[in-house]
Design a protein around this motif. Sequence first.
Motif, PDB file in Angstrom:
ATOM      1  N   ASP A  26     -14.168 -84.570 -42.751  1.00  0.00           N
ATOM      2  CA  ASP A  26     -13.281 -83.438 -42.471  1.00  0.00           C
ATOM      3  C   ASP A  26     -14.134 -82.307 -41.928  1.00  0.00           C
ATOM      4  OD1 ASP A  26     -10.894 -84.600 -43.253  1.00  0.00           O
ATOM      5  OD2 ASP A  26     -11.127 -84.008 -45.336  1.00  0.00           O
ATOM      6  N   SER A  27     -13.927 -81.977 -40.672  1.00  0.00           N
ATOM      7  CA  SER A  27     -14.709 -80.921 -40.019  1.00  0.00           C
ATOM      8  C   SER A  27     -13.842 -79.697 -39.803  1.00  0.00           C
ATOM      9  CB  SER A  27     -15.226 -81.420 -38.669  1.00  0.00           C
ATOM     10  OG  SER A  27     -16.049 -82.540 -38.846  1.00  0.00           O
ATOM     11  N   ARG A  28     -14.438 -78.533 -40.028  1.00  0.00           N
ATOM     12  CA  ARG A  28     -13.749 -77.268 -39.835  1.00  0.00           C
ATOM     13  C   ARG A  28     -14.613 -76.348 -38.992  1.00  0.00           C
ATOM     14  NH1 ARG A  28     -10.597 -80.269 -41.677  1.00  0.00           N
ATOM     15  NH2 ARG A  28      -9.376 -80.060 -43.554  1.00  0.00           N
ATOM     16  N   ILE A  29     -13.982 -75.698 -38.053  1.00  0.00           N
ATOM     17  CA  ILE A  29     -14.645 -74.698 -37.222  1.00  0.00           C
ATOM     18  C   ILE A  29     -13.860 -73.417 -37.425  1.00  0.00           C
ATOM     19  CG2 ILE A  29     -15.217 -74.017 -34.858  1.00  0.00           C
ATOM     20  CD1 ILE A  29     -14.908 -77.221 -34.370  1.00  0.00           C
ATOM     21  N   CYS A  42     -12.515 -79.535 -27.688  1.00  0.00           N
ATOM     22  CA  CYS A  42     -12.351 -80.727 -28.519  1.00  0.00           C
ATOM     23  C   CYS A  42     -11.372 -81.700 -27.862  1.00  0.00           C
ATOM     24  CB  CYS A  42     -11.863 -80.300 -29.899  1.00  0.00           C
ATOM     25  SG  CYS A  42     -11.481 -81.649 -30.991  1.00  0.00           S
ATOM     26  N   ARG A  43     -10.274 -81.194 -27.347  1.00  0.00           N
ATOM     27  CA  ARG A  43      -9.278 -82.056 -26.685  1.00  0.00           C
ATOM     28  C   ARG A  43      -9.880 -82.723 -25.455  1.00  0.00           C
ATOM     29  NH1 ARG A  43      -4.997 -84.332 -28.854  1.00  0.00           N
ATOM     30  NH2 ARG A  43      -5.108 -85.219 -26.794  1.00  0.00           N
ATOM     31  N   ILE A  44     -10.649 -81.971 -24.680  1.00  0.00           N
ATOM     32  CA  ILE A  44     -11.299 -82.561 -23.502  1.00  0.00           C
ATOM     33  C   ILE A  44     -12.280 -83.638 -23.943  1.00  0.00           C
ATOM     34  CG2 ILE A  44     -12.904 -82.130 -21.601  1.00  0.00           C
ATOM     35  CD1 ILE A  44     -11.483 -79.391 -21.257  1.00  0.00           C
ATOM     36  N   PHE A  45     -13.074 -83.356 -24.986  1.00  0.00           N
ATOM     37  CA  PHE A  45     -14.009 -84.360 -25.491  1.00  0.00           C
ATOM     38  C   PHE A  45     -13.254 -85.651 -25.827  1.00  0.00           C
ATOM     39  CE2 PHE A  45     -17.024 -80.945 -27.492  1.00  0.00           C
ATOM     40  CZ  PHE A  45     -17.540 -80.655 -26.237  1.00  0.00           C
ATOM     41  N   THR A  67      -4.362 -77.045 -33.197  1.00  0.00           N
ATOM     42  CA  THR A  67      -5.607 -76.709 -33.907  1.00  0.00           C
ATOM     43  C   THR A  67      -6.242 -77.887 -34.634  1.00  0.00           C
ATOM     44  OG1 THR A  67      -4.400 -76.064 -35.907  1.00  0.00           O
ATOM     45  CG2 THR A  67      -4.881 -74.320 -34.296  1.00  0.00           C
ATOM     46  N   GLU A  68      -5.643 -79.076 -34.568  1.00  0.00           N
ATOM     47  CA  GLU A  68      -6.154 -80.174 -35.391  1.00  0.00           C
ATOM     48  C   GLU A  68      -5.975 -81.530 -34.725  1.00  0.00           C
ATOM     49  OE1 GLU A  68      -5.782 -81.650 -40.025  1.00  0.00           O
ATOM     50  OE2 GLU A  68      -4.397 -80.151 -39.271  1.00  0.00           O
ATOM     51  N   LEU A  69      -6.985 -82.381 -34.906  1.00  0.00           N
ATOM     52  CA  LEU A  69      -6.936 -83.796 -34.523  1.00  0.00           C
ATOM     53  C   LEU A  69      -7.198 -84.616 -35.783  1.00  0.00           C
ATOM     54  CD1 LEU A  69      -9.073 -84.130 -31.256  1.00  0.00           C
ATOM     55  CD2 LEU A  69      -6.638 -84.578 -31.499  1.00  0.00           C
ATOM     56  N   LEU A  85     -10.407 -94.043 -38.607  1.00  0.00           N
ATOM     57  CA  LEU A  85     -11.558 -93.312 -39.145  1.00  0.00           C
ATOM     58  C   LEU A  85     -11.241 -92.500 -40.399  1.00  0.00           C
ATOM     59  CD1 LEU A  85     -13.259 -91.909 -35.915  1.00  0.00           C
ATOM     60  CD2 LEU A  85     -14.090 -93.727 -37.412  1.00  0.00           C
ATOM     61  N   ARG A  86     -10.009 -92.073 -40.541  1.00  0.00           N
ATOM     62  CA  ARG A  86      -9.623 -91.159 -41.625  1.00  0.00           C
ATOM     63  C   ARG A  86     -10.456 -89.876 -41.573  1.00  0.00           C
ATOM     64  NH1 ARG A  86      -9.192 -95.667 -46.290  1.00  0.00           N
ATOM     65  NH2 ARG A  86      -7.056 -96.302 -45.893  1.00  0.00           N
ATOM     66  N   SER A  87     -10.702 -89.410 -40.380  1.00  0.00           N
ATOM     67  CA  SER A  87     -11.465 -88.175 -40.165  1.00  0.00           C
ATOM     68  C   SER A  87     -10.581 -87.155 -39.473  1.00  0.00           C
ATOM     69  CB  SER A  87     -12.711 -88.456 -39.325  1.00  0.00           C
ATOM     70  OG  SER A  87     -13.623 -89.236 -40.046  1.00  0.00           O
ATOM     71  N   LYS A  88     -10.900 -85.871 -39.684  1.00  0.00           N
ATOM     72  CA  LYS A  88     -10.124 -84.789 -39.075  1.00  0.00           C
ATOM     73  C   LYS A  88     -11.055 -83.724 -38.539  1.00  0.00           C
ATOM     74  CE  LYS A  88      -6.425 -85.010 -42.467  1.00  0.00           C
ATOM     75  NZ  LYS A  88      -5.786 -84.275 -43.557  1.00  0.00           N
ATOM     76  N   LEU A  89     -10.609 -83.082 -37.489  1.00  0.00           N
ATOM     77  CA  LEU A  89     -11.311 -81.927 -36.941  1.00  0.00           C
ATOM     78  C   LEU A  89     -10.272 -80.818 -36.804  1.00  0.00           C
ATOM     79  CD1 LEU A  89     -13.974 -81.935 -34.253  1.00  0.00           C
ATOM     80  CD2 LEU A  89     -12.255 -80.164 -34.279  1.00  0.00           C
ATOM     81  N   ARG A  90     -10.582 -79.660 -37.372  1.00  0.00           N
ATOM     82  CA  ARG A  90      -9.620 -78.561 -37.374  1.00  0.00           C
ATOM     83  C   ARG A  90     -10.314 -77.249 -37.018  1.00  0.00           C
ATOM     84  NH1 ARG A  90      -5.908 -76.877 -42.523  1.00  0.00           N
ATOM     85  NH2 ARG A  90      -4.564 -75.481 -41.385  1.00  0.00           N
TER      86      ARG A  90
END
Length: 161
Positions: free
Chosen positions: A86-89, A104-107, A125-127, A143-148
């Motif tokens: 779980d990543s937060r910026i 992030c969306r472009i990546f 704001t979140e993937l 992956l069960r991973s998130k980026l927010r």
Amino acid sequence: MHLDLQKLDTDFAYYAHKLLKIKTKKQQLVPFTLWQPQQLLHNALEAHIAKGGLPRIIVLKARQEGVSTYSEGKIFQNTHMNENTDSRIIAHEKESGEHIFGMCRIFYDCLPKKLRPMIKYSSKTELAFENPDSKKKYTEPGLRSKLRVLTAGKANVGRSQ
């Protein structure tokens, strides 16, 4: 294109150049190749990690040096290459947060199809990199991973996360 999967996980400069695209001021998508200020930051971070330190680096007054792009790329790599992450910026204002999330969306959108993780949901704001199929999510969870991306301003922004 041949990719070294081990190197993608351990070598950010390789990962960035091979997988990530950034938008130039001329609105073109190009491979993310570290330039001098980013390379200096990368070297400092890697040296700190090699000493066993907690990687926290504060960069003051870095405008137009690529620090946000570098940071977003590193966080995206970690989220993309590791399960249950779980990543937060935290951006200082909403507009900056939207810009950072746009990177992030472009990546994600420019990843090779075979390396693009499943998305359970995507917002402004979140993937969430999970299997969107509720019947298959237990056998093929993704992956069960998130980026927010969060915006500063509240006293407890990101605190419970």
